[in-house]
Motif scaffolding. Structure first.
Motif, PDB file in Angstrom:
ATOM      1  N   ASP A  36      62.130  95.242 -50.151  1.00  0.00           N
ATOM      2  CA  ASP A  36      62.225  96.226 -49.065  1.00  0.00           C
ATOM      3  C   ASP A  36      61.358  97.440 -49.416  1.00  0.00           C
ATOM      4  O   ASP A  36      60.584  97.925 -48.579  1.00  0.00           O
ATOM      5  CB  ASP A  36      63.692  96.634 -48.864  1.00  0.00           C
ATOM      6  CG  ASP A  36      63.895  97.537 -47.661  1.00  0.00           C
ATOM      7  OD1 ASP A  36      63.110  97.416 -46.696  1.00  0.00           O
ATOM      8  OD2 ASP A  36      64.828  98.352 -47.679  1.00  0.00           O
ATOM      9  N   HIS A  40      58.196  98.941 -47.481  1.00  0.00           N
ATOM     10  CA  HIS A  40      58.095 100.360 -47.078  1.00  0.00           C
ATOM     11  C   HIS A  40      56.733 100.924 -47.463  1.00  0.00           C
ATOM     12  O   HIS A  40      56.078 101.603 -46.671  1.00  0.00           O
ATOM     13  CB  HIS A  40      59.172 101.207 -47.767  1.00  0.00           C
ATOM     14  CG  HIS A  40      60.564 100.898 -47.311  1.00  0.00           C
ATOM     15  ND1 HIS A  40      61.679 101.176 -48.064  1.00  0.00           N
ATOM     16  CD2 HIS A  40      61.017 100.312 -46.177  1.00  0.00           C
ATOM     17  CE1 HIS A  40      62.762 100.789 -47.405  1.00  0.00           C
ATOM     18  NE2 HIS A  40      62.386 100.244 -46.267  1.00  0.00           N
ATOM     19  N   HIS A 105      59.086  95.832 -40.259  1.00  0.00           N
ATOM     20  CA  HIS A 105      60.406  96.418 -40.054  1.00  0.00           C
ATOM     21  C   HIS A 105      60.903  96.258 -38.614  1.00  0.00           C
ATOM     22  O   HIS A 105      62.100  96.071 -38.399  1.00  0.00           O
ATOM     23  CB  HIS A 105      60.435  97.882 -40.506  1.00  0.00           C
ATOM     24  CG  HIS A 105      60.802  98.015 -41.946  1.00  0.00           C
ATOM     25  ND1 HIS A 105      59.897  97.786 -42.949  1.00  0.00           N
ATOM     26  CD2 HIS A 105      61.998  98.286 -42.554  1.00  0.00           C
ATOM     27  CE1 HIS A 105      60.507  97.924 -44.111  1.00  0.00           C
ATOM     28  NE2 HIS A 105      61.780  98.233 -43.905  1.00  0.00           N
ATOM     29  N   HIS A 119      68.547  92.813 -45.372  1.00  0.00           N
ATOM     30  CA  HIS A 119      67.374  93.482 -44.797  1.00  0.00           C
ATOM     31  C   HIS A 119      66.100  93.207 -45.618  1.00  0.00           C
ATOM     32  O   HIS A 119      65.051  92.895 -45.070  1.00  0.00           O
ATOM     33  CB  HIS A 119      67.666  94.990 -44.715  1.00  0.00           C
ATOM     34  CG  HIS A 119      66.500  95.830 -44.359  1.00  0.00           C
ATOM     35  ND1 HIS A 119      65.921  95.810 -43.108  1.00  0.00           N
ATOM     36  CD2 HIS A 119      65.798  96.736 -45.086  1.00  0.00           C
ATOM     37  CE1 HIS A 119      64.899  96.659 -43.098  1.00  0.00           C
ATOM     38  NE2 HIS A 119      64.806  97.227 -44.268  1.00  0.00           N
ATOM     39  N   ASN A 123      62.508  91.268 -44.559  1.00  0.00           N
ATOM     40  CA  ASN A 123      61.185  91.878 -44.759  1.00  0.00           C
ATOM     41  C   ASN A 123      60.287  90.995 -45.619  1.00  0.00           C
ATOM     42  O   ASN A 123      59.114  90.806 -45.323  1.00  0.00           O
ATOM     43  CB  ASN A 123      61.324  93.225 -45.484  1.00  0.00           C
ATOM     44  CG  ASN A 123      61.759  94.331 -44.558  1.00  0.00           C
ATOM     45  OD1 ASN A 123      61.303  94.412 -43.433  1.00  0.00           O
ATOM     46  ND2 ASN A 123      62.651  95.170 -45.025  1.00  0.00           N
TER      47      ASN A 123
HETATM   48 FE   LIG Z   1      63.447  98.757 -45.104  1.00  0.00          FE
END
Ligand SMILES: [Fe+2]
Length: 219
Positions: A36, A40, A105, A119, A123
């Motif tokens: 994740d 990002h 996202h 999550h 991703n």
């Molecule tokens: Fe995230």
């Protein structure tokens, strides 16, 4: 449905960034949250709202994550790697809080709303496919990302293969189908992705058909 709540009331007055609190995270949680943080930093770096300061944080996070994440998964008690991941996660957070995110996202939020899926896993499974789609719209930026990961920065195949091997190497080697996504879910998932605010800063503006095709490739 999964939606982001954004308000100044959500911003803490002070944050303690303490890697010791992460040593009890298990292998899966370390891998998925690490992916994740990688998503990002990559999304913030290619975002069309990025600028010099977010670039510095994003690229440094990418550098640290490629060096530390596999080792943090393999050696959960090693503070050097936990500290690296904590710092990279903070830097990636600083980058995306200012430059926002992108299509990975937007699509992961729609998956997370419909299915009980981690999550970071969502991703991780989408990242290589979105890079493939976005590459022509942010070629130089993806070359820089590849170089930050220690690659040559020679083209999409090199980066996409690396990301696939990287996530498989830390145990995220399933497909969306394995996690319960079916062909029939795709129209609804794509529709929700198109409404997600993260899609606005993606370097390429996708059509709903593009998003459906990317979901299909990740099945
Ligand atoms: Fe995230």
């Amino acid at each position: 449905m999964k939606i982001a709540i954004i308000s100044k009331a959500m911003v803490p007055d002070a944050s303690l960034i303490d890697p010791e609190t992460t040593v009890t995270m298990d292998r899966e949680l370390t891998a998925s949250t690490g992916m994740d943080a990688l998503a990002h930093s990559i999304e913030a770096y290619v975002s069309n709202a990025s600028f010099h300061l977010t670039d510095l944080n994003a690229l440094d996070a990418i550098r640290i994550i490629s060096r530390c994440l596999p080792s943090a998964v393999d050696e959960p008690g090693n503070m050097e790697y936990r500290e690296g991941m904590m710092l990279a996660s903070l830097e990636a957070g600083l980058a995306f809080s200012n430059a926002s995110l992108g299509l990975v996202h937007a699509m992961a939020h729609s998956l997370g709303g419909k299915l009980d899926m981690a999550h970071g896993e969502a991703n991780a499974l989408l990242l290589e496919h979105v890079i493939e789609f976005n590459y022509p719209g942010a070629t130089e930026r993806y070359h820089e990302i590849a170089r930050a990961m220690g690659l040559r920065g020679s083209g999409p195949a090199e980066l996409i293969d690396y990301i696939r091997e990287f996530r498989s190497g830390i145990g995220i080697d399933m497909t969306l189908e394995d996690l319960g996504v079916g062909e029939d879910d795709i129209p609804e998932l794509a529709e929700a992705s198109m409404k997600d605010p993260c899609i606005v800063t993606n370097p390429v503006r996708p059509s709903i058909e593009d998003v459906e095709a990317i979901f299909r490739r990740a099945l």
